[in-house]
Each structure stands twice: as C-alpha cells, then as structure tokens.
Design a protein around this motif. Structure first.
Motif, PDB file in Angstrom:
ATOM      1  N   HIS A  16       0.870  -1.172   0.000  1.00  0.00           N
ATOM      2  CA  HIS A  16       0.000   0.000   0.000  1.00  0.00           C
ATOM      3  C   HIS A  16       0.911   1.228   0.000  1.00  0.00           C
ATOM      4  N   ASP A  17       1.170   1.773  -1.177  1.00  0.00           N
ATOM      5  CA  ASP A  17       2.239   2.772  -1.258  1.00  0.00           C
ATOM      6  C   ASP A  17       1.763   4.211  -1.348  1.00  0.00           C
ATOM      7  N   THR A  18       0.489   4.452  -1.645  1.00  0.00           N
ATOM      8  CA  THR A  18       0.051   5.836  -1.844  1.00  0.00           C
ATOM      9  C   THR A  18      -1.404   6.009  -1.425  1.00  0.00           C
ATOM     10  N   ILE A  19      -1.910   7.220  -1.648  1.00  0.00           N
ATOM     11  CA  ILE A  19      -3.319   7.509  -1.392  1.00  0.00           C
ATOM     12  C   ILE A  19      -4.229   6.835  -2.408  1.00  0.00           C
ATOM     13  N   CYS A  20      -3.664   6.159  -3.401  1.00  0.00           N
ATOM     14  CA  CYS A  20      -4.477   5.460  -4.403  1.00  0.00           C
ATOM     15  C   CYS A  20      -5.261   4.304  -3.798  1.00  0.00           C
ATOM     16  N   GLN A  29      -3.740   5.090   3.861  1.00  0.00           N
ATOM     17  CA  GLN A  29      -3.031   6.100   3.088  1.00  0.00           C
ATOM     18  C   GLN A  29      -1.662   6.346   3.723  1.00  0.00           C
ATOM     19  N   PRO A  30      -0.679   5.526   3.374  1.00  0.00           N
ATOM     20  CA  PRO A  30       0.631   5.583   4.046  1.00  0.00           C
ATOM     21  C   PRO A  30       1.524   6.712   3.537  1.00  0.00           C
ATOM     22  N   GLY A 171       3.374  11.202  -1.566  1.00  0.00           N
ATOM     23  CA  GLY A 171       3.637  11.055  -0.142  1.00  0.00           C
ATOM     24  C   GLY A 171       4.160  12.373   0.377  1.00  0.00           C
ATOM     25  N   VAL A 172       4.596  12.389   1.623  1.00  0.00           N
ATOM     26  CA  VAL A 172       5.108  13.637   2.190  1.00  0.00           C
ATOM     27  C   VAL A 172       6.350  14.083   1.419  1.00  0.00           C
ATOM     28  N   THR A 173       6.533  15.383   1.383  1.00  0.00           N
ATOM     29  CA  THR A 173       7.638  15.951   0.600  1.00  0.00           C
ATOM     30  C   THR A 173       8.967  15.888   1.338  1.00  0.00           C
ATOM     31  N   LEU A 174       8.945  15.505   2.612  1.00  0.00           N
ATOM     32  CA  LEU A 174      10.142  15.487   3.443  1.00  0.00           C
ATOM     33  C   LEU A 174      11.298  14.772   2.752  1.00  0.00           C
ATOM     34  N   TYR A 192      -3.063  13.671   4.813  1.00  0.00           N
ATOM     35  CA  TYR A 192      -3.693  12.445   4.317  1.00  0.00           C
ATOM     36  C   TYR A 192      -4.615  12.783   3.159  1.00  0.00           C
ATOM     37  N   GLY A 193      -4.956  11.776   2.398  1.00  0.00           N
ATOM     38  CA  GLY A 193      -5.775  11.992   1.219  1.00  0.00           C
ATOM     39  C   GLY A 193      -7.255  12.038   1.547  1.00  0.00           C
TER      40      GLY A 193
END
Length: 223
Positions: A16-20, A29-30, A171-174, A192-193
């Motif tokens: 589960h890699d994205t808000i998809c 939503q990881p 994901g986060v821009t960090l 989060y999405g």
C-alpha cells in the motif's frame, strides 16, 4: 529497524504505497511511510515504477545480504515502459537513472519521480518537449542506492547546472528538497488523502500530468 540494526539481508514487501488505496480512509493512506523507511539507517527502500523495475528490485533485494530491503509496491495497474524507447530498467541498481532526454539540446528541466508517479512525469515530459522544452526524465526508485554511487554519477544524472527540477511522489515531501535543490519544486502530499477512488483522489491532490506540466512551466518561467 531490528533487521537494519542486525545487518540482516531480509526482504520486506509493502503493498500500500500511496493515497491510491485510500477508499477506506486515512488508515490506508501511508503518506508518511516512505519517509520513515528512508530515515532508517542501513535499510534500502526501493519503489519501482513498472514490472521491469520490479524484476530488478527483486534481484537487488536477493543480492543484498548485509542490510534489509523494503520493496514498496503499488496495487493499481501501471503501464510498463517501452524499454526500446526508455533506458534499461537495470538502471535501478544505481538508485536513480536517466529514463530519457526529450527535446533538443542540453536539458532545461529535470522531472523526477518514483513508483506510479513516473508515468505522470513521462506524459508531462512528452508534452513539454512537444512545446519546445528540453526535458530530462529521471526514475528515482531508491535514495539509498543513489547515495551509494560516486559524485560523478550523481552529477551525471542530476547536473548541478540544471536547477529547474520537479519531483513527484504521492507522499510527504520530506527529504525531496535534497534532490530538487532550493530552486526546485516537489509535488507531494503533506497531509492524508480522501476516501474516494484513486481516479478521483490523484488529480484532486495535484497528481496529474496537467499539474506537472503547469508546475514545470511556472518553474522555468521564473528563470
């Protein structure tokens, strides 16, 4: 983390890699997990963009006997890049590599992404090249493997003189500003999405070729 501390060559598969995959809300939503994985010393996180990169990622993971590997995969269908047009997927071994230089002359702009967002920068890059911009497309599946390379290789992929850079990751821009620099831009998600199908969620939060194209134009226009 324990595997990294212990120098174990274990393989972890994240699916589960994205808000998809967020139709069930924020629990699915990881957005922060990639950044968390990248922060673990002695762990290699790899987020492939298509089936060819997945194959190379598994090879790396199996060969990687002295530190763990996290394979960050996606659940939605993705296009498989035509490797007669784009660079071979074994470039993944070096963490980031030039997929293609589009347009003529030296690159004016670099578009980089990991995972499913590579398809977005490919589409955006083609459109920008058709409008006369020289665009470099970079697949960036693993920061750790890229940092393992010498400075000459890293500069060959991301030439210091090309400061117009856009990174795209759902994901986060960090951490991405390390690669885009102070003059670049990151299209990411520092929240989060939403609970909706990915075909609705992705464009709502800016993950579309249209937004990448406009962001790139705005960036180049500032120079």
């Amino acid at each position: 983390r324990l595997a990294a501390i212990s120098h174990l060559g274990s393989i972890w598969v994240f699916t589960h890699d994205t808000i998809c995959v967020g139709e069930d809300g924020p629990t699915h939503q990881p957005v922060e997990q990639l950044a968390a994985l990248r922060s673990i010393p002695n762990l290699v996180a790899v987020r492939p963009c298509d089936a060819n990169e997945v194959r190379e990622a598994w090879k790396i993971a199996i060969e990687n006997r002295h530190r763990p590997t996290a394979l960050v995969l996606t659940r939605q269908n993705l296009p498989t890049l035509d490797r007669t047009v784009f660079a071979p997927a074994d470039g993944l071994r070096r963490g980031a590599y030039v997929l293609a230089d589009l347009g003529t002359g030296q690159p004016q702009l670099i578009l980089m992404a990991s995972g499913s967002e590579v398809a977005l920068v490919v589409e955006a890059g083609r459109r920008l090249a058709e409008e006369g911009l020289a665009v470099r497309l970079v697949s960036f599946p693993s920061w750790e493997l890229f940092l393992d390379q010498d400075a000459a290789y890293r500069d060959a992929v991301l030439p210091p003189e090309v400061t117009a850079r856009v990174a795209v990751e759902a994901g986060v821009t960090l951490g991405w500003h390390r690669w885009v620099g102070s003059a670049g831009c990151v299209i990411g998600l520092d929240r989060y999405g939403a609970s909706a199908p990915y075909t609705t969620v992705f464009p709502k939060f800016g993950f579309s070729a249209d937004n990448v194209v406009q962001t790139a134009k705005d960036l180049v226009g500032q120079r």
